[in-house]
Motif scaffolding. Structure first.
Motif, short mmCIF file in Angstrom:
data_model
loop_
_atom_site.label_atom_id
_atom_site.label_comp_id
_atom_site.label_asym_id
_atom_site.label_seq_id
_atom_site.Cartn_x
_atom_site.Cartn_y
_atom_site.Cartn_z
N VAL A 11 0.85 -1.09 -0.10
CA VAL A 11 -0.07 0.08 -0.05
C VAL A 11 0.90 1.30 -0.10
CG1 VAL A 11 -1.65 1.20 1.36
CG2 VAL A 11 -1.92 -1.13 1.04
N GLY A 12 0.69 2.20 -0.99
CA GLY A 12 1.22 3.52 -0.94
C GLY A 12 0.18 4.56 -0.76
N THR A 13 0.40 5.93 -1.04
CA THR A 13 -0.52 6.59 -1.23
C THR A 13 -1.54 6.28 -2.32
OG1 THR A 13 1.07 8.14 -0.70
CG2 THR A 13 -1.02 9.16 -1.14
N THR A 14 -2.85 6.42 -1.98
CA THR A 14 -3.95 6.09 -2.86
C THR A 14 -3.76 6.72 -4.24
OG1 THR A 14 -5.80 7.27 -2.67
CG2 THR A 14 -5.50 5.19 -1.01
N ILE A 15 -4.27 6.27 -5.14
CA ILE A 15 -4.09 6.85 -6.55
C ILE A 15 -5.13 8.17 -6.59
CG2 ILE A 15 -6.03 5.37 -7.51
CD1 ILE A 15 -3.27 6.91 -9.66
#
Ligand SMILES: Cc1ncc(COP(=O)(O)O)c(C=O)c1O
Length: 383
Positions: A11-15
């Motif tokens: 998980v990264g910053t959401t699109i």
């Protein structure tokens, strides 16, 4: 101390955050994140003001205000002819996102498999992972984003603990029918598994279609969590208020989680919505026509561009094929469109575990004032 071993390494910053930030940075018209740029109904806002001035400031009951749960049960009866016990089967949550998280934590155990259909909403997989479960991604069929029943049958097993569907479907607008739910009921019959039906866009359906809810399929409803969002229905995504309808035994398990995730959701908003829902059923009854007008308005604007709009049967999203404009991958195309041409969109490959190689679709949100859509179209026409 050793560096923290992430529980959600993928998980990264959401699109949605990425594209909205990029839109702001480049002063782009933001048709990426799914939120309206118009206000909730004025009578609802008046009720919110009144409840804020009144006595609704302390914790609401853990499962939700009784007035709101009764209003929800009455609405379900009027809209879908289903009868649910407001006290035992309805739980108010802090947005549909919380309801989805709670339901997944309630039933999924370590190494359980959870079937999701790609492209799927981005909160499902991290919630499954946190519960120790394993997502099994089944792609929807192209170009109509339908269920691939053969592939579903092939992956269903004694390890399957939960199947998650979303209708009306974000990002494609595809709709499940009552016959689809009947088929799920039949296919799941031999398995000890649950069903989660994400129906947050229940009132955003077009061309005379009627929303089919899992709650109207009695056999499937016995093992189902149905999830709804006031944010979508009342143009108030920032209020983060939603609810889950499930049989009493499942609701009791969901509440065990809800109790320690948020305990209860904002009391003044619950009261205001309960009053408004009861007194203004015309709001959700008018919603299909309200959004269909916007869908048609935006599709006509896209008609004067080289984008090819896909059929949108529900939700406030429009998919469009950009292959006549560019051969870039969709993530690069979306960045390029935002930075160089001032319109922010969502690339749909991000909703997939393994996106098809030749995917050339982006998602526009048309829950916007006509002036916003006009400003976007003016830029898109130059491409
Ligand atoms: C398919 C789907 N499910 C759930 C949600 C979350 O709804 P809420 O804002 O009520 O948490 C969204 C919001 O965009 C959505 O599109």
């Amino acid at each position: 101390m050793k560096p923290l071993d992430s529980k959600l390494p993928k998980v990264g910053t959401t699109i949605f955050t990425v594209m909205s930030q990029l839109a702001e940075q480049h002063r782009a018209v933001n048709l990426s994140q799914g939120f309206p740029d118009f206000l909730p109904p004025p009578e609802l806002l008046e009720r919110v003001e009144q409840t804020l001035r009144g006595r609704y400031h302390q914790y609401a009951p853990m499962p939700g205000s009784v007035a709101l749960r009764e209003a929800i049960a009455a609405k379900l009866a009027a809209s879908y002819g289903v009868s649910v016990d407001p006290l035992a089967a309805v739980t108010v949550t802090s947005g549909a996102t919380e309801a989805i998280f709670d339901a997944i934590q309630a039933v999924v155990r370590r190494d359980d498999e959870v079937i999701v259909f790609d492209p799927c909403y981005d909160s499902y997989e991290p919630s499954i992972t946190l519960a120790g479960g394993r997502p099994v991604h089944v792609p929807l069929t192209l170009p109509d984003f339908g269920i691939d029943w053969d592939r579903l049958t092939a992956v269903l097993s004694s390890r399957t603990r939960l199947v998650i569907v979303n209708s009306p479907h974000n990002p494609s607008g595809a709709l499940l029918t009552a016959a689809d739910f009947a088929r799920f009921a039949e296919l799941l019959r031999p398995f000890d598994c649950y069903f989660l039906s994400d129906e947050v866009y229940e009132h955003v359906v077009f061309d005379g279609a009627r929303h089919a809810t899992v709650l109207a399929e009695p056999e499937l409803a016995e093992r189902a969590f149905a999830v709804f969002s006031f944010g979508k229905t009342y143009h108030a995504t920032g209020w983060k208020l939603g609810y889950c309808v499930a049989p009493p035994a499942l609701s009791a398990e969901l509440r065990r989680v809800h109790q320690y995730v948020t305990f209860a959701s904002t009391s003044s908003l619950q009261q205001a919505i309960a009053e408004y829902m009861t007194q203004h059923p015309e709001h959700h009854l008018n919603l299909p026509a309200f959004y269909q007008e916007r869908r048609d308005y935006f599709a006509a604007l896209l008609g004067n561009t080289r984008f090819e709009p896909q059929r949108a049967r529900g939700t406030y999203f429009q998919l469009a094929d950009y292959s006549a404009i560019s051969q870039q991958r969709d993530v690069e195309f979306a960045r390029w469109l935002t930075i160089e041409h001032g319109v922010a969109v969502i690339p749909i490959s991000v909703f997939y575990d393994s996106p098809p190689a030749d995917l050339t679709l982006v998602r526009f949100c048309f829950a916007k004032e006509n002036s916003t859509l006009d400003a976007a179209a003016q830029r898109l026409r130059r491409l």
